[in-house]
Write an enzyme that holds these catalytic residues in place. Sequence first.
Site, mmCIF file in Angstrom:
data_model
loop_
_atom_site.group_PDB
_atom_site.id
_atom_site.type_symbol
_atom_site.label_atom_id
_atom_site.label_comp_id
_atom_site.label_asym_id
_atom_site.label_seq_id
_atom_site.Cartn_x
_atom_site.Cartn_y
_atom_site.Cartn_z
ATOM 1 N N LYS A 1 -3.343 -81.432 -46.580
ATOM 2 C CA LYS A 1 -3.237 -81.805 -47.997
ATOM 3 C C LYS A 1 -2.124 -82.856 -48.076
ATOM 4 O O LYS A 1 -1.140 -82.707 -48.810
ATOM 5 C CB LYS A 1 -2.946 -80.543 -48.841
ATOM 6 C CG LYS A 1 -2.994 -80.741 -50.344
ATOM 7 C CD LYS A 1 -4.385 -80.923 -50.908
ATOM 8 C CE LYS A 1 -4.315 -81.220 -52.403
ATOM 9 N NZ LYS A 1 -5.631 -81.584 -52.968
ATOM 10 N N ASP B 1 -9.202 -79.436 -49.931
ATOM 11 C CA ASP B 1 -10.142 -79.164 -51.037
ATOM 12 C C ASP B 1 -11.508 -79.784 -50.731
ATOM 13 O O ASP B 1 -12.549 -79.166 -50.926
ATOM 14 C CB ASP B 1 -9.570 -79.654 -52.386
ATOM 15 C CG ASP B 1 -9.045 -81.080 -52.354
ATOM 16 O OD1 ASP B 1 -8.898 -81.649 -51.246
ATOM 17 O OD2 ASP B 1 -8.774 -81.631 -53.436
ATOM 18 N N ASP C 1 -6.865 -69.691 -42.757
ATOM 19 C CA ASP C 1 -7.230 -68.358 -43.240
ATOM 20 C C ASP C 1 -8.377 -68.469 -44.244
ATOM 21 O O ASP C 1 -9.387 -67.769 -44.155
ATOM 22 C CB ASP C 1 -6.000 -67.703 -43.893
ATOM 23 C CG ASP C 1 -6.317 -66.340 -44.470
ATOM 24 O OD1 ASP C 1 -6.986 -65.550 -43.780
ATOM 25 O OD2 ASP C 1 -5.914 -66.067 -45.615
#
Length: 353
Positions: free
Chosen positions: A188, A220, A244
């Site tokens: 990110k 995202d 995760d």
Amino acid sequence: MKIAVLPGDGIGPEIVAQAVNVLQRLAQDGLKIEMEYAPIGGAGYDAAGDPLPDATLKLAQAADAVLLGAVGGYQYDTLPRPQRPEQGLLRIRKGLGLFANLRPALLYPELASASSLKPEVVAGLDIMIIRELTGDIYFGQPRGIEIRGGERVGVNTMIYSESEIRRIAHVGFGIAQKRKQRLCSVDKANVLETTELWRQVVIEVGKDYPDVELSHMYVDNAAMQLVRNPKQFDVMLTGNIFGDILSDEASMLTGSIGMLPSASLDEKNKGLYEPIHGSAPDIAGKNIANPLATILSVAMMLRYTFGLETPAQRVEGAVKHVLAQGYRTADIYTEGTQKVSCSEMGSAVVAAL
Ligand code: IPM
Ligand code: MG
């Protein structure tokens, strides 16, 4: 081959029992396997007041590999955080230096209709998610809930050093070389400095692997691309928290989270092997859980820690065989197949071996 067996909580003991049967079947054909059991998670708390009892950590340290079921249960959710089952898992990962978590998401053709995505979107899917496992916001300090300005604030710290990023990047590129030579690093970097550094270091490491095609994707977008067109990915490399989340998402492409094994490796390929799913307390003790993720974790153990590719493929072949025979646990059941229990599925795999 010294294996520490840590069944843990919930469905852990049921699924591990089936994986142990598989190991015992391989032992009949000459593999020299020694297994010793110890409690972890809620079972560790019940036995010794600690989700990772000293004796369990020592056993795991002395073993060549660890086979783990799952940890967690409703009855432990109100304990102080250090005593909760999840801490046992996080501490054993950290304590053994298991920084490289390999989570393959592979679709078995027989399960294409069990996926919630259209069969043509997932047919042939074969992704390897490589998740850094001992750093990031999971372990960063400071952390806690404290009072600031008269109200409670929750604090966690996302942090990666360049050496941590470098060593997991080398694992990622090394694995990509043995697959389709494509590595997508997920970050990110548009918002978080931690992952801006992640991207810089991955690019630097990539110079040592000119044969691997490196790309970068924001997390995202990666979450979206995984359900839009998952077959664009070969190896995905990412940090602890993003890994995760994305690995749970990827698991559903394959039909069920009950199918996905994992390996957590240290610098020397000592490893802890566990299904990526949790302890599923709602179905524990009913003999209906899917043992295949744990059995496939045994295959990963043979491959990555013991370098035994042929027995690894034999176990994977046996799993393919039982799926082709039409056996399904409840989580992957579709009309026209044969629903079996956890232990029946395990026995079918042993019979196929
Ligand atoms: C996993 C699990 C664990 C994690 C939990 C149980 C601590 O979700 O292995 O993915 O967050 O790493
Ligand atoms: Mg998880």
